[in-house]
Scaffold this active site. Structure first.
Site, mmCIF file in Angstrom:
data_model
loop_
_atom_site.group_PDB
_atom_site.id
_atom_site.type_symbol
_atom_site.label_atom_id
_atom_site.label_comp_id
_atom_site.label_asym_id
_atom_site.label_seq_id
_atom_site.Cartn_x
_atom_site.Cartn_y
_atom_site.Cartn_z
ATOM 1 N N HIS A 192 3.212 -65.051 24.399
ATOM 2 C CA HIS A 192 2.695 -66.023 23.440
ATOM 3 C C HIS A 192 2.588 -67.429 24.027
ATOM 4 O O HIS A 192 1.787 -68.233 23.578
ATOM 5 C CB HIS A 192 3.506 -65.971 22.138
ATOM 6 C CG HIS A 192 3.124 -64.791 21.321
ATOM 7 N ND1 HIS A 192 3.858 -63.627 21.311
ATOM 8 C CD2 HIS A 192 2.020 -64.549 20.559
ATOM 9 C CE1 HIS A 192 3.248 -62.737 20.549
ATOM 10 N NE2 HIS A 192 2.134 -63.269 20.078
ATOM 11 N N GLU A 434 -1.811 -52.141 16.469
ATOM 12 C CA GLU A 434 -1.222 -52.619 17.718
ATOM 13 C C GLU A 434 -0.003 -51.789 18.131
ATOM 14 O O GLU A 434 0.631 -52.060 19.133
ATOM 15 C CB GLU A 434 -0.856 -54.100 17.610
ATOM 16 C CG GLU A 434 0.003 -54.462 16.415
ATOM 17 C CD GLU A 434 0.252 -55.972 16.295
ATOM 18 O OE1 GLU A 434 0.008 -56.708 17.266
ATOM 19 O OE2 GLU A 434 0.712 -56.395 15.233
HETATM 20 C C1 PEP Z 1 -1.959 -58.571 19.687
HETATM 21 O O1 PEP Z 1 -0.875 -58.002 19.750
HETATM 22 O O2 PEP Z 1 -2.948 -58.244 20.368
HETATM 23 C C2 PEP Z 1 -2.135 -59.723 18.790
HETATM 24 C C3 PEP Z 1 -3.315 -60.255 18.594
HETATM 25 O O3 PEP Z 1 -1.029 -60.240 18.222
HETATM 26 P P1 PEP Z 1 0.054 -61.138 19.012
HETATM 27 O O4 PEP Z 1 -0.541 -61.468 20.357
HETATM 28 O O5 PEP Z 1 0.294 -62.346 18.198
HETATM 29 O O6 PEP Z 1 1.212 -60.237 19.112
HETATM 30 MG MG MG Z 2 0.620 -58.386 18.283
#
Ligand code: PEP
Ligand code: MG
Length: 580
Positions: A192, A434
């Site tokens: 992140h 996911e």
């Molecule tokens: C993902 O997992 O691709 C997503 C968009 O969510 P995050 O990156 O916030 O986990």
């Molecule tokens: Mg995600």
């Protein structure tokens, strides 16, 4: 002039940053010891740093008193007592005189001893004082070293920030005008922190391994967020070459800027919705400027980070309403809270988990804590009044979770109706795909919701059992792994069979080498960072459905991620090589 040195990391946010290095060490270790020729002047330096520290604490206390009241400001009394503690200062002076060492080393050595002793006490009050001493010690050391204590939020001039690690909270606090770029020793492309860098438009590199030990604070550096190269003491030739490269890139950027008003339509007329991923209400200007058709993913958890309390319903409503209004009539997809994993909340995740990515995260937190979930759902529903809001639920792994979530949404609707609040009764509710289990039962889940959004960042990490933030196994983190591609295909086919649409909001949505493959697999919408969106639009406009479907057929027959990536690269090179 010092010799140029190069360190290879992983490029995570494009752009070139050139400036002086600021080595960020949030958890200061013992400053290196060196002998000083003049003990008296070293003591004067220490006195000055203590004076500065005292003034800073008083100023901070005043600010807090103004903003939060005298009660909260009183916590700094304890900090002032530390700076004024005669016993502690006597010990520092004694050590400094005896060892003829630098003030940083002497002060930190003594403060560390105090901190350690107090931290082991049974008495809560004394244990808390250990934190005060540590905090003040860091401030004194920073003043001795001439650094600003407030860390990244407090950087007062432009630097390239280098750190062992930066948390998403650190990144969220960055002052965009002073952080020219950043590099970390750890981390992966879809951590992140990396995603934040892209959305803040800050060039960044992760995975520099142990480079920091060889880079001095203040060294001139050039950080290449395209190739992942960090160049320390760049020489004339390097600077010239980078200057040329920048000129070429600027020409491409100017052309891309002109695409803002054009439609994201393929050569055969198929329209592909291009939306932006954002993390903060202030980001709507970037969304507009990028030419996006709304927001495909608003990561609401960033409203919850860097604070001790939880944002209430009204505060959230104000934020969501502002975004929905700013972008109306374009849709905005608000994803419900996805805390956990690498986005930890001090209160919620006070007890560390052994496997946070497999732990108490996202919908798992929300279903247990309706005191947190319901205010958010109510705020999103209230913001939907003009019909351009959709709701997205992360980390669904089975049908039970979505049924429970829908029941709570229903409860919120009933409450709002009874209270006389208006909202869009038709608001679409979708889920993130996911977790591999969700992709595998996509046919079951498709009956429950209005849309799917493929979160490829997590889908890849969970499918190939590779932590997305771990630089040691980054080579195994393959978005084109055949298993991932098959799961995407299965999800899209199940969605379409049930008559619902499917988007991609993971980082593959913004990877232009993968655009043809995703379109060939039948994805209806791509959502990505606003900074890369014009490139994706340009890629979409260069392709047609036939080319993409042929590529998807080839990819589905490949036996490795490398072979699939190579097939994708070839198509991208042929149709928009100048963007790569
Ligand atoms: C993902 O997992 O691709 C997503 C968009 O969510 P995050 O990156 O916030 O986990
Ligand atoms: Mg995600």
């Amino acid at each position: 002039m010092k010799t140029e040195r190069r360190f290879q990391g992983v490029a995570v946010s494009p752009g070139i940053a050139r400036g002086t290095a600021y080595i960020y060490r949030p958890d200061e270790e013992l400053p290196p010891r060196h002998t000083v020729p003049d003990v008296e002047s070293e003591l004067r330096r220490l006195q000055m740093a203590l004076g500065d520290t005292r003034r800073q604490i008083l100023a901070m206390q005043e600010r807090v008193a103004d903003q939060l009241g005298a009660h909260d400001a009183a916590i700094f009394d304890a900090h002032l007592l530390v700076v004024e503690d005669g016993v502690l200062m006597d010990e520092v002076q004694k050590l400094l005189r005896a060892e003829k060492c630098n003030a940083e080393h002497a002060f930190f050595t003594v403060a560390q001893r105090y901190t350690k002793t107090l931290a082991e006490m049974d008495d809560v009050y004394l244990r808390e004082r250990s934190v005060d001493i540590f905090d003040v010690a860091r401030r004194v050391i920073h003043n001795l070293l001439g650094k600003d204590h407030a860390g990244l939020a407090g950087l007062t001039s432009s630097h390239v920030v280098l750190a062992h690690n930066l948390t998403p909270s650190d990144t969220a606090q960055m002052n965009r005008t002073h952080v020219l770029g950043f590099g970390t020793e750890v981390g992966g492309r879809t951590s992140h922190t990396a995603i934040m860098a892209r959305s803040l438009n800050i060039p960044a590199i992760v995975g520099l391994h142990s480079a920091l030990a060889e880079i001095e604070d203040g060294a001139p550096v050039l950080l290449d967020g395209y190739s992942g190269l960090l160049i320390v003491h760049p020489n004339e030739q390097t600077l010239f070459e980078y200057g040329e490269q920048q000129n070429r890139r600027r020409t491409v950027e100017t052309e891309l800027g002109q695409l803002r008003e054009t439609a994201s339509t393929m050569r055969d007329g198929r329209h592909v919705v291009l939306a932006a991923n954002i993390e903060a209400p202030e980001d709507t200007e970037q969304v507009r400027a990028s030419g996006a058709e709304g927001v495909g993913l608003f990561r609401t958890e960033f409203l919850y980070l860097n604070r001790d309390d939880m944002p209430g319903e009204d505060e959230q409503f104000a934020a969501y309403h502002k975004v929905a209004e700013a972008l109306w009539p374009h849709p905005v997809i608000f994803r419900t809270l996805d805390l956990g994993g690498d986005k930890l909340h001090e209160q919620l995740h006070a007890t560390p988990e052994v496997n946070p990515f497999l732990g108490w995260r996202a919908i798992r937190v929300c279903l247990e804590r309706s005191d947190i979930f319901k205010p958010q759902l109510r705020a999103i529903l209230r913001a939907s009044v003009r019909g351009n809001v959709k709701l997205l639920i992360p980390m669904i792994s089975g049908v039970g979770e979505i049924r429970q979530a829908k029941a709570i949404i229903e409860e919120c609707r009933a409450e709002l109706r009874a209270e006389g609040h208006q909202f869009d009764a038709e608001m679409e509710v979708g889920i993130m795909i996911e977790v591999p289990s969700a992709a595998i039962i996509a046919d079951v889940l498709a009956k429950e919701v209005d849309f799917f959004s493929l979160g490829t960042n997590d889908l890849v990490q969970y499918t190939v059992a590779t932590d997305r933030t771990n630089e040691h196994i980054a080579h195994l983190y393959e978005p084109t792994h055949p298993a991932v591609i098959r799961l995407i295909k299965q999800t899209v086919d199940a969605a379409h069979a049930a008559g619902i649409w499917v988007g991609v909001c993971g980082e593959t949505g913004g990877d232009i080498t993968l655009t043809p493959l995703l379109l060939g697999l039948g994805v209806d919408e791509l959502s990505c960072g606003a900074s890369v969106l014009p490139r994706v639009k340009r890629a979409v406009r260069s392709l047609d459905t036939g080319i993409c479907q042929r590529l998807a057929a080839v990819a589905l027959a490949c036996d490795s991620g490398a072979a699939i990536q190579a097939a994708c690269d070839a198509v991208a090179r042929e149709h928009y090589g100048e963007l790569l």
